[in-house]
Write an enzyme that holds these catalytic residues in place. Structure first.
Site, PDB file in Angstrom:
ATOM      1  N   LYS A  78      19.404 156.072  64.979  1.00  0.00           N
ATOM      2  CA  LYS A  78      18.190 156.221  64.161  1.00  0.00           C
ATOM      3  C   LYS A  78      18.451 156.759  62.746  1.00  0.00           C
ATOM      4  O   LYS A  78      17.668 156.500  61.841  1.00  0.00           O
ATOM      5  CB  LYS A  78      17.178 157.123  64.879  1.00  0.00           C
ATOM      6  CG  LYS A  78      16.527 156.452  66.081  1.00  0.00           C
ATOM      7  CD  LYS A  78      15.470 157.333  66.711  1.00  0.00           C
ATOM      8  CE  LYS A  78      14.858 156.648  67.923  1.00  0.00           C
ATOM      9  NZ  LYS A  78      13.815 157.450  68.558  1.00  0.00           N
ATOM     10  N   ASN A  99      13.213 153.975  63.556  1.00  0.00           N
ATOM     11  CA  ASN A  99      13.305 153.372  64.900  1.00  0.00           C
ATOM     12  C   ASN A  99      12.870 151.913  64.894  1.00  0.00           C
ATOM     13  O   ASN A  99      12.899 151.249  65.926  1.00  0.00           O
ATOM     14  CB  ASN A  99      12.474 154.160  65.928  1.00  0.00           C
ATOM     15  CG  ASN A  99      10.996 153.904  65.771  1.00  0.00           C
ATOM     16  OD1 ASN A  99      10.506 153.789  64.649  1.00  0.00           O
ATOM     17  ND2 ASN A  99      10.277 153.804  66.876  1.00  0.00           N
ATOM     18  N   ASP A 114       7.612 156.206  65.884  1.00  0.00           N
ATOM     19  CA  ASP A 114       7.550 157.187  66.981  1.00  0.00           C
ATOM     20  C   ASP A 114       6.387 158.174  66.794  1.00  0.00           C
ATOM     21  O   ASP A 114       5.622 158.432  67.727  1.00  0.00           O
ATOM     22  CB  ASP A 114       8.854 157.997  67.068  1.00  0.00           C
ATOM     23  CG  ASP A 114       9.981 157.222  67.733  1.00  0.00           C
ATOM     24  OD1 ASP A 114       9.696 156.307  68.524  1.00  0.00           O
ATOM     25  OD2 ASP A 114      11.154 157.548  67.466  1.00  0.00           O
ATOM     26  N   GLY A 137      11.328 171.698  70.216  1.00  0.00           N
ATOM     27  CA  GLY A 137      12.396 170.800  69.787  1.00  0.00           C
ATOM     28  C   GLY A 137      12.320 170.541  68.288  1.00  0.00           C
ATOM     29  O   GLY A 137      11.263 170.759  67.660  1.00  0.00           O
ATOM     30  N   ALA A 138      13.470 170.126  67.739  1.00  0.00           N
ATOM     31  CA  ALA A 138      13.513 169.818  66.303  1.00  0.00           C
ATOM     32  C   ALA A 138      14.399 168.597  66.059  1.00  0.00           C
ATOM     33  O   ALA A 138      14.938 168.417  64.976  1.00  0.00           O
ATOM     34  CB  ALA A 138      14.031 171.023  65.520  1.00  0.00           C
ATOM     35  N   GLY A 139      14.572 167.757  67.098  1.00  0.00           N
ATOM     36  CA  GLY A 139      15.362 166.537  66.963  1.00  0.00           C
ATOM     37  C   GLY A 139      14.511 165.403  66.411  1.00  0.00           C
ATOM     38  O   GLY A 139      13.445 165.631  65.807  1.00  0.00           O
ATOM     39  N   GLY A 140      14.968 164.166  66.628  1.00  0.00           N
ATOM     40  CA  GLY A 140      14.288 163.011  66.049  1.00  0.00           C
ATOM     41  C   GLY A 140      12.834 162.870  66.462  1.00  0.00           C
ATOM     42  O   GLY A 140      11.950 162.648  65.612  1.00  0.00           O
ATOM     43  N   ALA A 141      12.554 163.010  67.766  1.00  0.00           N
ATOM     44  CA  ALA A 141      11.171 162.846  68.237  1.00  0.00           C
ATOM     45  C   ALA A 141      10.288 163.942  67.657  1.00  0.00           C
ATOM     46  O   ALA A 141       9.157 163.693  67.200  1.00  0.00           O
ATOM     47  CB  ALA A 141      11.133 162.869  69.763  1.00  0.00           C
ATOM     48  N   GLY A 255       4.571 160.730  78.227  1.00  0.00           N
ATOM     49  CA  GLY A 255       5.300 160.060  77.150  1.00  0.00           C
ATOM     50  C   GLY A 255       5.207 158.545  77.171  1.00  0.00           C
ATOM     51  O   GLY A 255       5.687 157.884  76.251  1.00  0.00           O
TER      52      GLY A 255
HETATM   53  P1  NDP Z   1      17.538 164.493  69.726  1.00  0.00           P
HETATM   54  O1  NDP Z   1      18.907 164.516  70.337  1.00  0.00           O
HETATM   55  O2  NDP Z   1      17.384 164.138  68.303  1.00  0.00           O
HETATM   56  O3  NDP Z   1      16.844 165.952  69.930  1.00  0.00           O
HETATM   57  C1  NDP Z   1      16.868 166.622  71.156  1.00  0.00           C
HETATM   58  C2  NDP Z   1      16.083 167.927  71.041  1.00  0.00           C
HETATM   59  O4  NDP Z   1      15.995 168.488  72.350  1.00  0.00           O
HETATM   60  C3  NDP Z   1      16.723 168.967  70.136  1.00  0.00           C
HETATM   61  O5  NDP Z   1      15.735 169.686  69.459  1.00  0.00           O
HETATM   62  C4  NDP Z   1      17.455 169.876  71.139  1.00  0.00           C
HETATM   63  O6  NDP Z   1      17.590 171.196  70.683  1.00  0.00           O
HETATM   64  C5  NDP Z   1      16.459 169.841  72.283  1.00  0.00           C
HETATM   65  N1  NDP Z   1      17.045 170.181  73.572  1.00  0.00           N
HETATM   66  C6  NDP Z   1      17.913 169.453  74.322  1.00  0.00           C
HETATM   67  N2  NDP Z   1      18.184 170.101  75.478  1.00  0.00           N
HETATM   68  C7  NDP Z   1      17.478 171.250  75.452  1.00  0.00           C
HETATM   69  C8  NDP Z   1      17.339 172.350  76.354  1.00  0.00           C
HETATM   70  N3  NDP Z   1      17.994 172.391  77.516  1.00  0.00           N
HETATM   71  N4  NDP Z   1      16.505 173.361  76.005  1.00  0.00           N
HETATM   72  C9  NDP Z   1      15.846 173.346  74.835  1.00  0.00           C
HETATM   73  N5  NDP Z   1      15.938 172.341  73.940  1.00  0.00           N
HETATM   74  C10 NDP Z   1      16.755 171.308  74.244  1.00  0.00           C
HETATM   75  O7  NDP Z   1      16.702 163.519  70.664  1.00  0.00           O
HETATM   76  P2  NDP Z   1      15.305 162.796  70.313  1.00  0.00           P
HETATM   77  O8  NDP Z   1      14.442 163.755  69.591  1.00  0.00           O
HETATM   78  O9  NDP Z   1      15.559 161.469  69.714  1.00  0.00           O
HETATM   79  O10 NDP Z   1      14.728 162.531  71.787  1.00  0.00           O
HETATM   80  C11 NDP Z   1      14.235 163.602  72.567  1.00  0.00           C
HETATM   81  C12 NDP Z   1      13.552 163.020  73.783  1.00  0.00           C
HETATM   82  O11 NDP Z   1      12.408 162.296  73.349  1.00  0.00           O
HETATM   83  C13 NDP Z   1      14.420 162.035  74.579  1.00  0.00           C
HETATM   84  O12 NDP Z   1      14.367 162.370  75.950  1.00  0.00           O
HETATM   85  C14 NDP Z   1      13.766 160.687  74.336  1.00  0.00           C
HETATM   86  O13 NDP Z   1      13.836 159.878  75.484  1.00  0.00           O
HETATM   87  C15 NDP Z   1      12.334 161.083  74.040  1.00  0.00           C
HETATM   88  N6  NDP Z   1      11.668 160.102  73.177  1.00  0.00           N
HETATM   89  C16 NDP Z   1      10.537 159.511  73.663  1.00  0.00           C
HETATM   90  C17 NDP Z   1       9.883 158.576  72.912  1.00  0.00           C
HETATM   91  C18 NDP Z   1       8.675 157.910  73.468  1.00  0.00           C
HETATM   92  O14 NDP Z   1       8.238 156.906  72.886  1.00  0.00           O
HETATM   93  N7  NDP Z   1       8.074 158.432  74.528  1.00  0.00           N
HETATM   94  C19 NDP Z   1      10.353 158.181  71.555  1.00  0.00           C
HETATM   95  C20 NDP Z   1      11.515 158.916  71.118  1.00  0.00           C
HETATM   96  C21 NDP Z   1      12.157 159.834  71.923  1.00  0.00           C
HETATM   97  P3  NDP Z   1      18.880 171.729  69.858  1.00  0.00           P
HETATM   98  O15 NDP Z   1      18.631 171.367  68.429  1.00  0.00           O
HETATM   99  O16 NDP Z   1      18.871 173.196  70.082  1.00  0.00           O
HETATM  100  O17 NDP Z   1      20.069 171.036  70.471  1.00  0.00           O
END
Ligand code: NDP
Length: 293
Positions: A78, A99, A114, A137-141, A255
């Site tokens: 992404k 995406n 998204d 969370g602070a990742g892509g989603a 989701g």
């Molecule tokens: P990223 O890898 O970009 O981000 C993952 C996030 O999850 C980070 O903030 C990470 O925190 C956090 N995280 C992972 N494990 C843990 C834990 N054990 N405890 C606390 N925080 C945790 O992934 P995405 O954002 O792209 O995707 C996240 C989820 O969203 C996926 O499961 C994906 O399937 C889902 N998704 C669903 C969509 C939909 O249409 N329903 C669309 C896009 C995504 P840290 O920074 O601390 O590592």
């Protein structure tokens, strides 16, 4: 001019779309998009492709060479895809991730569906304008949901993340580019949901696939009836977080809706057609073996 013979009217050349990701095997998007194409009698196909990071540039070249309408990209492409595009749409540019790529008039344009997919799904319960959101969370989603919620007029967004740096960066991005106020919280103990929160969203990967027994690190005693609790995890959709929230009387949102509506938006970007979300959701639920009691 003589009319064409019937054999010349036949069209064996569908318009091509698809998805580039790795691992791609468990990605059910093709099922819901092809169900929409069939329902709307569109002469188009959606192909799920296993594309490793080192092959992404070649895959993009191939799609351009073959005249694809566009494609989705998922984990881990992404962000890397951005360097291979001509330009970004406004929300993809602010989110910093793509995406959905549209191939049109010789250009490759990056969009992000998204966040808007999440907001449309949430609309069945509430709108975010004037609301206080907590995003785990602070990742892509999380970035996509936070940016679109801020652009849609959320009053306040709290970003809760283990890696404090990423949480702070996202909170700053929103505060600097929108009117929404933000707070970043370092997530190193069970999170207490504030009294004033209206909506809480799990945008981490906790609960996805084989991790389905895991529960996000939230103090479940602070879940309550007047909260909307949403999860981005599409499979399995009824996560432990949503189950705990339902036990406390909260309204829950899975989701699958986000997945369906980001797909609806992708189809519209590629073809201009507004696809039927119900047809897509039914196809997705069937493919994932989800039954309703
Ligand atoms: P990223 O890898 O970009 O981000 C993952 C996030 O999850 C980070 O903030 C990470 O925190 C956090 N995280 C992972 N494990 C843990 C834990 N054990 N405890 C606390 N925080 C945790 O992934 P995405 O954002 O792209 O995707 C996240 C989820 O969203 C996926 O499961 C994906 O399937 C889902 N998704 C669903 C969509 C939909 O249409 N329903 C669309 C896009 C995504 P840290 O920074 O601390 O590592």
């Amino acid at each position: 001019m003589d009319a064409l013979p019937d054999s010349m009217k036949l069209d064996f050349l569908p318009r091509l779309t698809g998805s580039f990701s790795t691992p791609a095997k468990q990605n059910p998007t093709s099922v819901m998009i092809e169900a929409a194409y069939e329902h709307h009698k569109m002469h188009a196909r959606y192909i799920n492709c296993e594309v490793p990071a080192a092959s992404l540039a070649d895959a993009v070249k191939g799609a351009r060479a073959m005249g694809w309408l566009g494609f989705n990209c998922s984990i881990p492409h992404k962000i890397a895809i951005i360097d291979m595009l001509n330009r970004l749409g406004p929300s993809a540019s602010l989110i910093g991730a793509v995406n959905c790529v549209v191939l049109r008039d010789g250009e490759a344009i990056g969009e992000n569906t998204d966040g808007s997919g999440f907001l449309i799904s949430l609309q069945s319960l509430t709108t975010v304008a004037g609301k206080r959101l907590v995003i785990l969370g602070a990742g892509g989603a999380a970035r996509a949901i936070a940016v679109e919620s801020a652009l849609a007029g959320a009053e306040h967004i709290t970003i809760v993340n283990r890696g404090h740096g990423n949480g702070e960066k996202l909170a700053h991005l929103i505060a600097e580019n929108t009117k929404t106020k933000t707070t970043a919280v370092e997530w190193n103990k069970p999170y207490h949901i504030p009294e004033e929160a209206d909506v809480i969203v799990n945008a981490t990967s906790v609960g996805f696939g084989t991790d389905s027994n895991s529960l996000v690190n939230v103090d479940v005693e602070t879940l309550r009836a007047n909260l909307i609790v949403a999860d981005v995890i599409p499979n399995p959709p009824n996560t432990r977080f949503l189950q705990e929230a339902a036990k406390k009387g909260a309204t829950t949102l899975d989701g699958l809706g986000m997945l369906v509506y980001q797909g609806v938006a992708s189809i519209e970007h590629w073809t201009g057609q507004k696809a039927d979300a119900t047809v897509m959701r039914v196809a997705l639920e069937q493919a994932l073996g989800i039954t309703h009691k």
